[in-house]
Design an enzyme around this catalytic site. Sequence first.
Site, PDB file in Angstrom:
ATOM      1  N   GLU A 296      -4.950  -2.240   5.635  1.00  0.00           N
ATOM      2  CA  GLU A 296      -4.427  -2.896   6.828  1.00  0.00           C
ATOM      3  C   GLU A 296      -5.483  -3.654   7.618  1.00  0.00           C
ATOM      4  O   GLU A 296      -5.147  -4.364   8.577  1.00  0.00           O
ATOM      5  CB  GLU A 296      -3.772  -1.844   7.740  1.00  0.00           C
ATOM      6  CG  GLU A 296      -2.501  -1.243   7.193  1.00  0.00           C
ATOM      7  CD  GLU A 296      -2.706  -0.092   6.209  1.00  0.00           C
ATOM      8  OE1 GLU A 296      -1.723   0.589   5.857  1.00  0.00           O
ATOM      9  OE2 GLU A 296      -3.860   0.132   5.787  1.00  0.00           O
TER      10      GLU A 296
ATOM     11  N   LYS B 199      -8.223  23.232   7.932  1.00  0.00           N
ATOM     12  CA  LYS B 199      -8.267  24.042   9.159  1.00  0.00           C
ATOM     13  C   LYS B 199      -8.273  25.510   8.741  1.00  0.00           C
ATOM     14  O   LYS B 199      -7.239  26.078   8.360  1.00  0.00           O
ATOM     15  CB  LYS B 199      -7.071  23.718  10.048  1.00  0.00           C
ATOM     16  CG  LYS B 199      -6.978  22.237  10.407  1.00  0.00           C
ATOM     17  CD  LYS B 199      -5.696  21.914  11.151  1.00  0.00           C
ATOM     18  CE  LYS B 199      -5.607  20.414  11.425  1.00  0.00           C
ATOM     19  NZ  LYS B 199      -5.443  19.617  10.204  1.00  0.00           N
TER      20      LYS B 199
ATOM     21  N   THR C 253       0.850  -1.187   0.000  1.00  0.00           N
ATOM     22  CA  THR C 253       0.000   0.000   0.000  1.00  0.00           C
ATOM     23  C   THR C 253       0.883   1.233   0.000  1.00  0.00           C
ATOM     24  O   THR C 253       1.906   1.282   0.687  1.00  0.00           O
ATOM     25  CB  THR C 253      -0.945   0.011   1.220  1.00  0.00           C
ATOM     26  OG1 THR C 253      -1.767   1.177   1.195  1.00  0.00           O
ATOM     27  CG2 THR C 253      -0.184  -0.031   2.537  1.00  0.00           C
TER      28      THR C 253
ATOM     29  N   TRP D 219     -12.635  23.440  11.726  1.00  0.00           N
ATOM     30  CA  TRP D 219     -12.280  22.261  10.926  1.00  0.00           C
ATOM     31  C   TRP D 219     -13.374  22.061   9.883  1.00  0.00           C
ATOM     32  O   TRP D 219     -14.545  21.887  10.220  1.00  0.00           O
ATOM     33  CB  TRP D 219     -12.193  21.017  11.813  1.00  0.00           C
ATOM     34  CG  TRP D 219     -10.891  20.895  12.537  1.00  0.00           C
ATOM     35  CD1 TRP D 219     -10.024  21.898  12.865  1.00  0.00           C
ATOM     36  CD2 TRP D 219     -10.304  19.688  13.028  1.00  0.00           C
ATOM     37  NE1 TRP D 219      -8.949  21.413  13.529  1.00  0.00           N
ATOM     38  CE2 TRP D 219      -9.081  20.045  13.650  1.00  0.00           C
ATOM     39  CE3 TRP D 219     -10.677  18.359  13.011  1.00  0.00           C
ATOM     40  CZ2 TRP D 219      -8.247  19.114  14.239  1.00  0.00           C
ATOM     41  CZ3 TRP D 219      -9.848  17.420  13.601  1.00  0.00           C
ATOM     42  CH2 TRP D 219      -8.642  17.801  14.208  1.00  0.00           C
TER      43      TRP D 219
END
Length: 562
Positions: free
Chosen positions: A345, A455, A196, A460
């Site tokens: 994963e 940001k 990956t 956010w």
Amino acid sequence: MIPTKLIPRTAEASEPPLLIKSLLAQSLKYEPQREIVYRDLFRMNYVEFNQRVRRLANVLAELGVKPGDTVAVLDWDSHRYLECFFGVTSAGAILHTVNVRLSPAQILYTMNHAEDKVVLIHEDFLPILTAIKDQLTTVDKFVVLSDKVYGETAPDVLSGIADYFSGEYEALLKEASSDYDFPDFDENTWATTFYTTGTTGNPKGVYFSHRQLFMHTMGLLTYIIGYEAMPFKGSTDVYMPITPMFHVHAWGFPFLATMMSAKQVYPGRYEPELLLKLLIKEGVTLSHCVPTILNMLVSSPAAQKFRDNLSRWKVLIGGSALTKGLAQAATDLGITVMSGYGMSETAPVMAVGYLNEQEQQLPKEDQLELRTRAGRISPFIEMRLMDDEGNFVPHDGHSLGEIVARGPWLTQGYYNDPERGAELWKGGWLHTGDVASISPDYWVMIADRTKDVIKTGGEWVSSLDMENILSQVEGVAESAVIGLPDARWGERPHALIVQKPGYNLTAEAIKSGLKDQVERGELHKWYVPDRILFVPEIPKTSVGKIDKKRIRSEMKEQILTS
């Protein structure tokens, strides 16, 4: 660990290990005459499939492959790939599913790092192999996979690999015995590996054991079939992956479909017309793909032609966020869509959308909002939210934190990379890098990747939320939003947009529409991008995700030079 009392064991008692060969064995028990189809070139039943898997194991043994050796595969999605899922691993060897969309230099790195011994390669990828073969350090044999054997023309083999060439796949299988007794071994034996790519450094080697892949299959069985999150009945449903088989084992569904002896269809290289043709001809009812592929299909002129045949098709979306605009376009064609969540994963499934009895009674618009969430946490997966200080964040549907997880099928690290493996598992939890909220009823709502959250002005802003908003603007086919440095606000959002054919959108008109929503109190003012660029296509990674690292670099350069 608390003290426990173990079950007494009789000396003669046997507890078989959880191995991939056990999944294969189920395929002959109940529906052995069901078919596995490859494009419009090849079909077989499960009796023939099992014979071919054993022939493959014998071929590999003749080539010198021993338990613990690594066998690499470079192929389109095919019956041959499916045979490798079982034949390589059940013989005790390690299957390396090579990402054919990486650069030749990256492919070379992964093959050397994985210590591949034998390579099974489709003739389409021979030019890659010819370019890197002299730099491969462990490979000693190549087997060519050819579609030409199903026609009148014999396969061509490039002279550049003659010294390593061991034969053509079908010819070797034909000569091999179908008698092979797959051995028992420790269920924690290494079964598969793939690589990956991240934002920095070389690709990372992810690996899984037989037990982990067996348990992932049981998790899918429980959620997909037991709870009917995406109903999949072996007796009536037909499975066709539209996620590359090199990408996390096609999300593990080939293991599940084979165990159930369900009809399977493998499309080879993705071509919209052929995908839709196979979907109709073979009666496909379940697929999974990234949003890019679904968008390509629903935007195809052929989709309108076949719209009356799409009402039985269920599609699980992962890899990137499913926007409401795309979900609506698919729904308008009669396609049932649902989101899932995971990462390389995690084998990968950790959440799948599931509408309970109450939610199934909601209006379609409300259901669409649920279907575009990341999903409900999968059985056997423990998922929490963590802040920057390592504290757990409440599951109240609002509080944000990084998703961390534990479960029976998550990779234990990265091959020969202990530092990045320790970072992945910091504090005993697998860190995903995804910022999300989780509701009290286990719905996961991804806000953004930690590196993609914008940001701005002390707030956010989720790039995924902005892309979802832009997807609902009439005439927008695709969008990508990234944050770029701003002297006053820290960062500001910038957007790329791909228009649908026949539209003539302008940045000013889109911004004006968003500002109207701000005035009505429907959007925060930070959700109006500073800059909108119209592009013919949005850069993607090798597995079809939006490549925001590349977009940030290219847009930053454009702004600096404009």
